[in-house]
Scaffold this active site. Structure first.
Site, mmCIF file in Angstrom:
data_model
loop_
_atom_site.group_PDB
_atom_site.id
_atom_site.type_symbol
_atom_site.label_atom_id
_atom_site.label_comp_id
_atom_site.label_asym_id
_atom_site.label_seq_id
_atom_site.Cartn_x
_atom_site.Cartn_y
_atom_site.Cartn_z
ATOM 1 N N TRP A 42 0.828 -1.214 0.000
ATOM 2 C CA TRP A 42 0.000 0.000 0.000
ATOM 3 C C TRP A 42 0.860 1.260 0.000
ATOM 4 C CZ3 TRP A 42 -1.899 2.498 5.117
ATOM 5 C CH2 TRP A 42 -0.920 2.417 6.097
ATOM 6 N N GLU B 81 0.615 -4.114 11.844
ATOM 7 C CA GLU B 81 0.672 -5.520 11.468
ATOM 8 C C GLU B 81 0.861 -6.452 12.663
ATOM 9 O OE1 GLU B 81 3.700 -5.156 8.184
ATOM 10 O OE2 GLU B 81 1.929 -5.922 7.172
ATOM 11 N N LYS C 149 2.679 -1.803 15.885
ATOM 12 C CA LYS C 149 3.944 -1.663 15.150
ATOM 13 C C LYS C 149 4.056 -0.259 14.568
ATOM 14 C CE LYS C 149 6.245 -3.605 11.092
ATOM 15 N NZ LYS C 149 6.016 -4.435 9.899
#
Ligand code: BGC
Length: 841
Positions: free
Chosen positions: A375, A514, A634
């Protein structure tokens, strides 16, 4: 509070030494094998078609050096058996090493920097000219001293041309200078240690040939995707007075290694210069017959190094005009911004536009993430849209060509519309790895990260932003609208109506963070109602409906017909856009439903125990624990909402969903997650620099410094050698323009809402808005926009509450205490009111 942590930060001596007094130069002094990987990545030269790492021509892949060459879009698939299952990985292929050139004197050992006595060593990347120079002096075992000066380029003028020039100066000897100049096809993909246990041999030999006494050909083919790659090389040697050295030549043909051994009678203090010119073609090129034929034909046409260099520099000068940026405040920042722009344009350039390629997250600079597209283009497009919109369009077309694949992925998963893959490469199929290696535990683990369906949101957002900046209705009406609507259709279909709560819910996904792959005990099943995903899904659905309104009647009808859209479906989109569920807890937006039930992590204890906790997921897994149990991210997830949407837009989306937003929601939410983030992705610093710019200037500037250091100082401690972080690089430039200068393109005008600290002096950059070249300048107390060369149509410019018309040849200025026009024929004088509006967020 979690503050940005610098590992060799902006002010550290080791980072500072890379920046020369000239802000167009990055230099490295001294030979440092431990730093060679980072330097190779940072000194990569490329042109959006092909790129070559800054490895020494004498080096081979040996753990210290890695001479990688990659061509955009040249991928290949290999299979392995891991943990009892067959896995297939598609990788950007390391192509034959065209640089390979070694020397020795009088039959002694070939130069090996790791064994030689190095008297001095200097390496310099000229950002303006995209030229890499290396100078060193070595003394061999027999006490002979040789000074070597090397220059190389990967042409921005002729994308198929690469060239190396090496001058050897025998300082204190006369004798036989032996040079081996070859094309080395024995390379494999072995840069990333984590992947080394997996198959890595992608190339088969097609043929080698000696084309002429000074030229050779190497043709190979990728062993699964069957892409032919051909390189033709010419090596000539001259004395200082430019006379040909007429060396003794021997054709070297060792299977996949082909070239020449050249022997020159060198004389003390008399330089000898080698020029190696290489033509590269692949089976993916347009307007070619066959790669090997083209490489041979073009090699004959390519001139000498100096001719190639002159034209290459002119091509770069044209690009730099479009990508002009200047910052008075901090010379180092300017150099790093230019380095970032250089690497952006080496990864994707006008030469990529015809290639059917996407934006590889790690550039064409290494093998991390196997050259895949994620992305990350979300962070890259804002820079391209405002400078090379034709390239943005081409990159969006890459996504459009893969729309059928995304439709079929959605169908296979039981949804409608288009489900874009989290990772993709050649054909738009999902390429995310299904198992990954945790280097901290040595365990292969299932990898469910493909649940990041939000990649489609990025594609839709990019389509919309591209249209906003360019006003390119033709693109919107065709490819753009089709993608946007198919993505909206996907969100409407993945959302299910939870009648009990009177809301639509989206289950089993992953957000940009993530770490959270699922709930404790159900680690691979994804999480429910990720706020970023749900809010942006509502945004996408509304933009899709808005797009239908923008299209002309015939365009709308055609789209409705081809997509088989009907009133019921559009009503559902509208309904989902109004009733998606957004979780909240403790007065903040919850990252996902149930987030509040997770345990708090003892951040202080982990920071004390580990020097770097960016990859907390790996640390916890190695401790037989799981990050899924904790309130730990994260990278920016919920906070991404404040990055993509202005406070007004966010209020509008949440209001549309029926949620009332109090003034403190945004700062509260930012700080809540700031304390719970490990910033394990280079994107995190970028996003935090942005969202804190208006409330916590100092902290924001620290994050900015970290974003600038992402690769320059290899802030993750070892990932830069595997490839640059393209999103962080482009995003740092975007921070300057859209965040600190508050540049927006809405309401058919260019909007400025500067927030650049006065103490930092002037900042200036050029952009193209709706085809018009403009120069934007912030000078502490006021903002200016000047018509660029070739501007032919007036543009509406607004700064905070004031609007002015900028006409060709003129300039408009907006002082913070008032606005006025300067220059000939500018718009009318403007009222004094520019500071009244409250800053956003
Ligand atoms: C980040 C992703 C990003 C990917 C490629 C990962 O470390 O978490 O957001 O897309 O790298 O850059």
């Amino acid at each position: 509070m979690s503050k940005p942590r610098s590992h060799g930060s902006a002010n550290s001596p080791e980072a500072a030494e890379d920046v020369a007094p000239d802000p167009w130069v990055v230099h490295f002094d001294g030979y440092d094998p431990a730093d060679e990987g980072r330097r190779e990545a940072l000194c990569t030269l490329g042109n959006g078609y092909v790129a070559t790492r800054g490895a020494g021509p004498e080096s081979t892949a040996d753990g210290v050096h890695y001479p990688g060459t990659y061509a955009a879009g040249v991928y290949n698939q290999l299979q392995d058996r891991i943990a009892g299952r067959t896995v297939e990985n598609e990788s950007l292929v390391n192509l034959p090493n065209w640089l390979s050139t070694r020397f020795r004197v009088d039959g002694g050992p070939w130069l090996d920097l790791d064994r030689a006595e190095i008297l001095d060593y200097h390496q310099e990347l000229d950002l303006r000219r995209a030229l890499l120079t290396r100078r060193f002096r070595v003394r061999d075992e027999a006490g002979r001293t040789t000074a070597v000066t090397e220059r190389r380029l990967v042409s921005m003028d002729v994308p198929h041309a690469c060239a190396l020039e090496v001058t050897y100066l025998p300082e204190d000897w006369s004798g036989r200078l032996e040079i081996r100049s070859v094309l080395d096809g024995s390379v494999q993909n072995t840069l990333v240690a984590r992947y080394r246990a997996l198959a890595s041999a992608h190339l088969d030999l097609v043929r080698t040939a000696e084309l002429a006494p000074d030229s050779v050909l190497l043709a190979v083919v990728t062993n699964r995707s069957a892409i032919r790659v051909a390189m033709a090389a010419r090596t000539v040697v001259r004395y200082d007075d430019d006379t040909p050295a007429r060396p003794e030549r021997r054709f070297v043909d060792e299977g996949v290694v082909v070239g020449h051994d050249l022997v020159v009678e060198a004389r003390r203090s008399e330089p000898v210069t080698l020029e190696k010119t290489v033509a590269v073609f692949t089976g993916r090129d347009r307007a070619i017959a066959e790669p090997a034929d083209e490489a041979q034909r073009w090699l004959l046409r390519l001139g000498r190094f100096e001719d190639l260099r002159t034209r290459h520099e002119r091509a770069w000068a044209r690009l730099w005009e479009r990508f002009h940026v200047d910052v008075v405040w901090d010379g180092r920042m300017l150099t790093v911004l230019r380095l970032h722009l250089l690497h952006l344009l080496q990864s994707v350039s006008p030469h990529s536009a015809d290639l059917d390629v996407g934006v590889p997250a790690r550039g064409l600079h290494g093998e991390a993430y196997r050259g895949h597209v994620f992305w990350d283009e979300l962070f890259v497009f804002p820079v391209l849209n405002l400078r090379l919109p034709e390239l943005s369009r081409a990159l969006l077309r890459y996504r459009h060509r893969r729309l059928p694949e995304a439709r079929s992925a959605a169908r296979d998963a039981g949804y409608a519309g288009a489900m874009y893959p989290w990772q993709s490469a050649s054909n738009g199929e999902e390429e995310s790895q299904r198992v990954h290696l945790n280097p901290a535990s040595g365990r292969w683990l299932p990898d469910p990260t493909l649940r990041q369906r939000h990649v489609g949101i990025a594609v839709a957002y990019n389509v919309w932003q591209y249209y906003q900046v360019t006003g390119d209705r033709e693109f919107l009406a065709h490819d753009g609208a089709e993608m946007l609507l198919e993505i909206a259709r996907f969100w409407a279909s993945i959302a299910t109506d939870d009648e009990a709560r009177g809301r639509y819910v989206i289950r089993g996904v992953m957000g940009p963070d993530e770490f959270h792959t699922g709930y404790p005990g159900r680690e691979l099943e994804g999480i429910d109602n990720n706020a970023y995903t749900n809010v942006m899904a509502s945004w996408v659905l509304r933009r899709a409906l808005e797009t239908l309104g923008v299209l002309a009647d015939d365009e709308r009808l055609e789209l409705i017909e081809t997509m088989e859209l009907d009133r019921d479906e559009l009503e559902r989109w509208d309904d989902v856009a109004r009733r998606l569920f957004v979780p909240f807890h403790d007065g903040v937006i919850s990252q996902f439903e149930g987030y509040e039930d997770l345990a708090e992590l003892d951040w202080a204890a982990y920071r004390a125990r580990y020097s770097n906790i960016q990859r907390l997921d790996r640390i916890l897994e190695a401790e037989n624990d799981s990050v899924n149990r904790y309130k730990a991210s994260k990278q920016a997830d919920t906070v991404m909402l404040f990055y993509l949407l202005s406070a007004d837009e966010l209020r509008d989306v949440l209001g549309h969903l029926g949620y009332q937003v109090d003034a403190e929601l945004i700062p509260r939410t930012i700080h809540y997650y700031l304390e719970r983030s490990s910033h394990g992705s280079t994107l995190s610093a970028l996003v935090h620099a942005w969202v804190l710019a208006r409330s916590q200037r100092k902290l924001s500037m620290e994050f900015l410094a970290q974003a600038l250091d992402a690769d320059m100082a290899d802030i993750q401690g070892g990932t830069t050698p595997e490839g640059i972080h393209l999103a962080a690089m482009a995003g740092s430039v975007d921070l300057l323009q859209r965040c600190f200068c508050g540049l927006e393109t809405r309401q058919d005008r260019l909007l400025l809402d500067p927030y650049w600290p006065k103490s930092h002096g002037a900042v200036e950059f050029s952009i193209r808005y709706r085809g018009q070249p403009l120069v934007v300048r912030m000078r502490g107390s006021h903002a200016e926009v000047t018509a660029g060369r070739g501007m032919w149509r007036p543009v509406q410019v607004a700064c905070r509450d004031e609007v002015a018309e900028l006409r060709p040849g003129s300039r408009v200025a907006f002082p913070l205490t008032g606005t006025f026009n300067l220059g000939s024929g500018g718009g009318s004088a403007l009222r004094d009111a520019a500071t009244r509006r409250k800053p956003r967020t």
